[in-house]
Design an enzyme around this catalytic site. Structure first.
Site, PDB file in Angstrom:
ATOM      1  N   HIS A  55       0.972  -1.145  -0.019  1.00  0.00           N
ATOM      2  CA  HIS A  55      -0.005   0.035   0.142  1.00  0.00           C
ATOM      3  C   HIS A  55       0.578   1.209  -0.079  1.00  0.00           C
ATOM      4  O   HIS A  55       1.877   1.320   0.717  1.00  0.00           O
ATOM      5  CB  HIS A  55      -0.940   0.047   1.271  1.00  0.00           C
TER       6      HIS A  55
ATOM      7  N   ARG B 288      -6.106  10.359   0.124  1.00  0.00           N
ATOM      8  CA  ARG B 288      -5.721  10.951  -1.076  1.00  0.00           C
ATOM      9  C   ARG B 288      -7.128  11.163  -1.782  1.00  0.00           C
ATOM     10  O   ARG B 288      -7.238  12.253  -2.620  1.00  0.00           O
ATOM     11  CB  ARG B 288      -4.817   9.918  -1.790  1.00  0.00           C
TER      12      ARG B 288
HETATM   13  O1  MEZ Z   1      -9.007  -2.114  -0.179  1.00  0.00           O
HETATM   14  C1  MEZ Z   1      -8.149  -1.415   0.413  1.00  0.00           C
HETATM   15  O2  MEZ Z   1      -7.081  -2.155   0.632  1.00  0.00           O
HETATM   16  C2  MEZ Z   1      -8.475  -0.467   1.300  1.00  0.00           C
HETATM   17  C3  MEZ Z   1      -9.976   0.001   1.320  1.00  0.00           C
HETATM   18  C4  MEZ Z   1      -7.434   0.507   1.937  1.00  0.00           C
HETATM   19  C5  MEZ Z   1      -7.570   1.743   2.127  1.00  0.00           C
HETATM   20  O3  MEZ Z   1      -6.748   2.321   1.644  1.00  0.00           O
HETATM   21  O4  MEZ Z   1      -8.360   2.251   2.957  1.00  0.00           O
END
Ligand code: MEZ
Length: 550
Positions: free
Chosen positions: A327, A347
């Site tokens: 992420h 974001r």
């Molecule tokens: O689907 C995801 O991983 C999610 C919703 C994560 C996020 O950034 O909140």
């Protein structure tokens, strides 16, 4: 903002110096340009951890023998079973059930509900407590094309494009077509979605989406989903029995090679239980706690790839296990928050990523793998990252822009969990930016399934993060909460159909586990000293481990 050191406070002044002009531009709809398709590919190859050959190798045994996998995954697959098969009395039965669900996050619970509605008795076995899972920790939202101007067709195209066309089309069609039904189902159970004053759903963009279709419940969407499905399962406790602190350690097969139950391990009493079932579902979640390539993780404590190991020993192939989602925005400061998810919603609400000079360097809503590559490039190649007091690299995520764009109080209203998680350390994210770097978030690949969550072993189903194929090599935001519910529900329905056509098998075996052990010996892998499934990560430092010996 006293939570920041004096040196970091000095650097924040550069962010503040460029903020007013950036907000003005954003208000006019002017954005940092997105990368072209060619640039995306080039940057992924150069900077994304998936494209590095270090820390990978070919696995030496099993259905994927010869495939290159992360070292951490390969060595789990090459470890011995936790069971001493010869010492286990498989004629003993501790529990019988129609459907055994292994894992009690979103997918397992959705499957249990669907199967119960179809008339099955369900036993759910879970490693920790009901709901301890990545589902409960998911923040930003769940995608569904249920708004005017959108359709599952556009959602399908986004998912396939985001996954670099490596997804299994039938799975994507199931995901996107079932999505509106899932939102309706959640609302019918009492889920509190964010709504506009006129009662319509509040929806936003996520990275890589061509329409606004991210439905949310503040920045605690997963917790709200888990609340309603868990309550519903508890209301049906006569038919859905829950065994907590009892992870499965091997799948049982019958003499025809069909799934016929599992061996569970009681974490408290250290007893093994034999469960016999007409159908079995693996819904154990992902592998974040393996810390692939040494990354910190957003994942819950039990995310140790157990389901993949058990299915693999039973003969089911895995796919795309070399594809990991980092992420783009994991916290790197303060140290107590390292790895913590900073939802993409930040974001989506307009916060920009900035380097040490307070300059933008990428479009904030690229697909996740591309966005992560941009952050890594800025820190490692452009040398424009910020270094924390413990020596970590990162860039700024300018959250104060959110209140300037949408009005005072928006951060606290839309991102209450994030606000509190930083306020604890005296950092008010509505006034000062956060420091972020990519964090291990998701297992893109997993157990091979079809669109009804069936594996290649008859009677064995798999759903949620543990299963692969739907997202290809890159998942878009909000599709994992959708995935767990769509495929959990489908698994429950299909397993019901299957279980109704079967009786409990007369005999259960672990012959596949013994055969696998022989294959390990034969291929010269021998004994790597470890057993799997791992169940829980071991964070004991070396000096503590040294004192554990003997
Ligand atoms: O689907 C995801 O991983 C999610 C919703 C994560 C996020 O950034 O909140």
């Amino acid at each position: 903002m006293s939570g920041y050191t004096t040196a970091l406070k000095e650097l924040i002044k550069k962010v503040e110096a460029t903020r007013a002009a950036r907000v003005e531009k954003a208000k006019k709809g002017e954005h940092f340009p997105a990368l072209t398709m060619e640039q995306r590919q080039e940057w992924l190859k150069k900077y994304h951890p998936d494209y590095k050959m270090d820390g990978r190798r070919a696995v030496k045994v099993g259905p994927n023998k010869g495939s290159v996998l992360p070292e951490e995954v390969a060595s789990l697959l090459e470890s011995k079973s936790r069971l001493n098969v010869a010492a286990l009395d498989l004629t003993r039965t501790d529990y019988t059930t129609d459907l055994l669900v292994i894992g009690a996050g979103g997918a397992g619970t959705a499957a249990a509900l669907a199967a119960q509605e179809a008339g099955l008795k369900v036993l759910v076995a879970t490693k920790l407590r009901h709901g301890d899972s990545n589902t409960v920790m998911a923040e930003g939202g769940i995608q569904a094309a249920d708004q005017e101007g959108d359709s599952p067709y556009f959602h399908y195209l986004d998912v396939i494009g985001g996954g670099h066309f490596s997804n299994q089309p039938a799975l994507v069609a199931a995901l996107t077509n079932d999505a509106p039904l899932i939102i309706h189902w959640l609302e019918s159970m009492g889920m509190m979605f964010d709504k506009l004053p006129d009662g319509r759903m509040k929806v936003r963009h996520g990275g890589g989406t061509c329409r606004k279709r991210m439905h949310s419940a503040g920045d605690m969407t997963g917790a709200e989903i888990m609340r309603v499905v868990r309550d519903e399962a508890r209301n049906r406790a006569n038919d859905i029995k829950m065994l907590e602190f009892s992870p499965a350690v091997e799948i049982l097969l019958d003499e025809g090679g069909r799934a016929a139950g599992a061996v569970l391990y009681n974490l408290e009493t250290k007893e093994y239980y034999i469960v016999r079932a007409k159908a079995v579902l693996i819904a154990t979640g992902g592998f974040g706690r393996l810390h692939i390539q040494g990354f910190p993780t957003t994942n819950h404590y039990g995310a140790t790839a157990d389901g993949c190991v058990m299915a693999y020993r039973a003969g089911v192939a895995l796919q795309d296990m070399d594809s990991t989602q980092y992420h783009p925005t994991g916290a790197i400061y303060p140290e107590q928050n390292v790895g913590l998810l900073i939802t993409e919603k930040v974001r989506g609400l307009g916060a920009q990523l900035l380097n040490i000079e307070g300059e933008q360097f990428c479009f904030p809503l690229e697909p996740r793998d591309v966005e992560s590559a941009c952050v890594i490039r800025e820190c490692l190649d452009m040398k424009k990252g910020i270094v924390t007091p413990t020596g970590r690299f990162g860039v700024w995520l300018d959250s104060p822009m959110i209140d300037l764009l949408h009005g005072e109080g928006t951060v606290r209203k839309e991102l209450p969990a994030k606000y509190i998680q930083f306020k604890r350390y005296d950092i008010d994210i509505s006034k000062v930016p956060m420091l972020i770097y990519p964090t291990l978030h998701y297992q893109n690949g997993g157990i091979k399934i079809d669109e009804w969550a069936q594996t290649s072993v008859e009677g064995l189903f798999s759903a949620g993060e543990v299963a692969g194929g739907v997202h290809g090599r890159n998942r878009l935001m909000g599709n994992s909460l959708l995935d767990v519910l769509v495929f959990g529900r489908r698994a429950g329905l299909k397993a019901s159909e299957y279980a109704k056509s079967r009786k409990l098998s007369a005999k259960v075996t672990l012959k596949h586990v013994e055969d696998y052990a022989r294959e390990l010996d034969k291929t010269g892998v021998g004994d790597n000293g470890a057993t799997s499934p791992l169940l829980l990560p071991d964070y004991a430092p070396d000096h503590v481990k040294a004192r554990q010996i003997g």
